[in-house]
Write a protein that holds these residues in place. Structure first.
Motif, mmCIF file in Angstrom:
data_model
loop_
_atom_site.group_PDB
_atom_site.id
_atom_site.type_symbol
_atom_site.label_atom_id
_atom_site.label_comp_id
_atom_site.label_asym_id
_atom_site.label_seq_id
_atom_site.Cartn_x
_atom_site.Cartn_y
_atom_site.Cartn_z
ATOM 1 N N LEU A 133 -11.039 -14.437 -6.159
ATOM 2 C CA LEU A 133 -10.379 -13.647 -5.125
ATOM 3 C C LEU A 133 -9.216 -12.880 -5.732
ATOM 4 N N LEU A 134 -9.008 -11.676 -5.231
ATOM 5 C CA LEU A 134 -7.860 -10.863 -5.614
ATOM 6 C C LEU A 134 -7.107 -10.494 -4.348
ATOM 7 N N VAL A 135 -5.795 -10.728 -4.366
ATOM 8 C CA VAL A 135 -4.933 -10.402 -3.230
ATOM 9 C C VAL A 135 -3.937 -9.352 -3.696
ATOM 10 N N ASP A 136 -4.033 -8.156 -3.135
ATOM 11 C CA ASP A 136 -3.178 -7.054 -3.564
ATOM 12 C C ASP A 136 -2.041 -6.846 -2.574
ATOM 13 N N HIS A 137 -0.818 -7.214 -3.006
ATOM 14 C CA HIS A 137 0.372 -7.003 -2.181
ATOM 15 C C HIS A 137 1.024 -5.651 -2.447
ATOM 16 N N SER A 138 0.458 -4.855 -3.328
ATOM 17 C CA SER A 138 0.995 -3.524 -3.614
ATOM 18 C C SER A 138 0.743 -2.603 -2.415
ATOM 19 N N SER A 139 1.443 -1.480 -2.401
ATOM 20 C CA SER A 139 1.225 -0.467 -1.365
ATOM 21 C C SER A 139 0.508 0.720 -2.006
ATOM 22 N N ALA A 187 -7.954 4.546 1.094
ATOM 23 C CA ALA A 187 -9.184 5.026 0.455
ATOM 24 C C ALA A 187 -9.344 4.428 -0.938
ATOM 25 N N ALA A 188 -8.252 4.382 -1.704
ATOM 26 C CA ALA A 188 -8.315 3.784 -3.036
ATOM 27 C C ALA A 188 -8.647 2.302 -2.938
ATOM 28 N N THR A 189 -8.085 1.634 -1.957
ATOM 29 C CA THR A 189 -8.371 0.206 -1.766
ATOM 30 C C THR A 189 -9.856 -0.026 -1.536
ATOM 31 N N ARG A 190 -10.452 0.760 -0.655
ATOM 32 C CA ARG A 190 -11.886 0.584 -0.377
ATOM 33 C C ARG A 190 -12.714 0.846 -1.631
ATOM 34 N N ASP A 191 -12.322 1.859 -2.405
ATOM 35 C CA ASP A 191 -13.041 2.171 -3.647
ATOM 36 C C ASP A 191 -12.899 1.035 -4.652
ATOM 37 N N TYR A 192 -11.674 0.556 -4.860
ATOM 38 C CA TYR A 192 -11.432 -0.512 -5.829
ATOM 39 C C TYR A 192 -12.147 -1.803 -5.418
ATOM 40 N N ALA A 193 -12.120 -2.102 -4.125
ATOM 41 C CA ALA A 193 -12.771 -3.326 -3.648
ATOM 42 C C ALA A 193 -14.274 -3.291 -3.922
ATOM 43 N N ALA A 194 -14.891 -2.120 -3.687
ATOM 44 C CA ALA A 194 -16.332 -1.991 -3.935
ATOM 45 C C ALA A 194 -16.639 -2.077 -5.420
ATOM 46 N N ARG A 195 -15.824 -1.424 -6.245
ATOM 47 C CA ARG A 195 -16.024 -1.468 -7.694
ATOM 48 C C ARG A 195 -15.881 -2.885 -8.232
ATOM 49 N N LEU A 196 -14.884 -3.600 -7.754
ATOM 50 C CA LEU A 196 -14.641 -4.950 -8.262
ATOM 51 C C LEU A 196 -15.747 -5.902 -7.815
ATOM 52 N N THR A 211 -13.789 -10.789 -4.770
ATOM 53 C CA THR A 211 -13.462 -10.253 -3.446
ATOM 54 C C THR A 211 -12.025 -9.769 -3.411
ATOM 55 N N TRP A 212 -11.852 -8.570 -2.878
ATOM 56 C CA TRP A 212 -10.529 -7.912 -2.797
ATOM 57 C C TRP A 212 -9.976 -8.073 -1.387
ATOM 58 N N ILE A 213 -8.747 -8.525 -1.289
ATOM 59 C CA ILE A 213 -8.016 -8.576 -0.017
ATOM 60 C C ILE A 213 -6.787 -7.694 -0.160
ATOM 61 N N ASP A 214 -6.692 -6.640 0.646
ATOM 62 C CA ASP A 214 -5.481 -5.825 0.615
ATOM 63 C C ASP A 214 -4.490 -6.442 1.584
ATOM 64 N N ALA A 215 -3.311 -6.800 1.053
ATOM 65 C CA ALA A 215 -2.348 -7.588 1.836
ATOM 66 C C ALA A 215 -0.925 -7.115 1.583
ATOM 67 N N PRO A 216 -0.623 -5.854 1.876
ATOM 68 C CA PRO A 216 0.748 -5.373 1.689
ATOM 69 C C PRO A 216 1.721 -6.143 2.575
ATOM 70 N N VAL A 217 2.987 -6.108 2.182
ATOM 71 C CA VAL A 217 3.991 -6.943 2.849
ATOM 72 C C VAL A 217 5.117 -6.082 3.411
ATOM 73 N N SER A 218 5.845 -6.665 4.336
ATOM 74 C CA SER A 218 7.065 -6.057 4.869
ATOM 75 C C SER A 218 8.110 -7.157 4.989
ATOM 76 N N GLY A 219 9.357 -6.791 4.743
ATOM 77 C CA GLY A 219 10.440 -7.766 4.841
ATOM 78 C C GLY A 219 11.409 -7.698 3.684
ATOM 79 N N GLY A 220 11.049 -6.940 2.651
ATOM 80 C CA GLY A 220 11.975 -6.701 1.563
ATOM 81 C C GLY A 220 12.205 -7.898 0.657
ATOM 82 N N VAL A 221 13.103 -7.694 -0.309
ATOM 83 C CA VAL A 221 13.402 -8.723 -1.301
ATOM 84 C C VAL A 221 13.964 -9.965 -0.629
#
Length: 307
Positions: A101-107, A111-120, A127-137
């Motif tokens: 599993l890959l969990v991507d907290h980047s922003s 469209a790039a996420t869907r492309d990268y998930a399919a490629r991976l 499996t790619w999970i896009d999981a950006p965060v909010s709340g700061g340091v």
């Protein structure tokens, strides 16, 4: 650690995890995972940042692939889309390690996420999970981040206990790319609000009022918000710690503009905010703390107002 040792660690409620990106956000997230008892292999483009976490119990590794090898999941918290692509698909990238599993907290863009998930998925079965965060340091350090996730529900359910080391809220918002869309909705509000606060601070200063009292004067009213309370002091007095760069927010706002065009969404307020962030970047403020956006409407701000 051997595969048998990794399995025993998981059975004991701990996991062997990989983490790529030990920056402002990644470092406190890694520390929270370590404090929760997990073993974390850390890769960072600047190796010193990864090695600095050894005192907290992390294992610094030389490549993204090494961070992923034998790990129950590998997490990303990287600067931008180019960094994500290079870390995952580069010559020493995560794509070399099959499964998991890959969990991507980047922003990055949906469209790039869907492309990268399919490629991976096609290339290594991961499996790619896009999981950006909010709340700061501060939220990362306190374990109170909000996570908006896209991807398979069963995969998110599997990694959620680990994410909970640094997040108080984890919400699945849809399939691949939906997490990044939710983050862009979040950044629409955040970027526009910070721009509005900067303009209000400048208006107060140009009107002969002390702008540093705005957050107190407006507290409890409709204009009050966490952002108001954070950014008025940061725009009018020295700051101790950066929260993020103007360039990082500009990257997100540019992605919002692209998504707005793709979806036919008329976002007039966003266009005005985008102009402010672009202006700040042209003035050389890209690497500066995001509170420096105030220099667009208040260019003559006294130098002593900042550290």
């Amino acid at each position: 650690m051997t595969a048998a040792q990794a399995a025993r660690a998981q059975q004991a409620g701990r996991a062997v995890l990989g983490f790529c990106g030990a920056g402002l956000m990644g470092t406190p997230m890694i520390r929270r995972l370590l404090a929760a008892g997990h073993q974390v292999r850390v890769w960072n483009r600047s190796p010193d940042k990864a090695r600095a976490l050894a005192a907290d119990g992390a294992q610094a590794v030389a490549t993204p692939a090494e961070a992923a090898a034998g790990a129950a999941a590998v997490f990303l918290c990287l600067t931008d889309q180019d960094a994500v692509e290079a870390t995952v698909f580069g010559p020493q990238g995560i794509h070399l390690v099959e499964g998991g599993l890959l969990v991507d907290h980047s922003s990055i863009s949906p469209a790039a996420t869907r492309d990268y998930a399919a490629r991976l998925r096609e290339g290594s079965g991961r499996t790619w999970i896009d999981a950006p965060v909010s709340g700061g340091v501060a939220g990362a350090a306190a374990g109170t981040l909000s996570v908006m996730a896209g991807g398979p529900a069963d995969a998110l359910q599997h990694v959620e206990p680990w994410i909970r080391a640094y997040a108080a809220r984890v919400t699945r918002v849809g399939n691949s790319g939906a997490g990044q869309t939710a983050k862009l909705c979040n950044q629409t509000i955040v970027a526009s609000t910070i721009n509005a606060i900067a303009e209000a601070v400048a208006l107060a200063a140009h009107s002969g009022m002390d702008p540093s009292v705005l957050n107190t004067a407006l507290a409890g009213g409709w204009a009050d918000s966490a952002l108001l309370q954070i950014f008025v002091p940061r725009m009018t007095a020295p700051i101790a710690q950066p929260l993020g760069a103007v360039a990082t927010m500009l990257k997100d706002v540019e992605n919002i503009a692209v998504l707005a065009q793709e979806t036919g969404t008329d976002m007039r307020g966003l266009r005005a905010a985008l102009d402010s962030y672009r202006t700040a970047a042209r003035q050389g403020l890209g690497p500066a703390d995001i509170s420096e956006l105030v220099r667009v409407p208040w260019p003559e701000r006294p130098p002593g107002a900042k550290a």
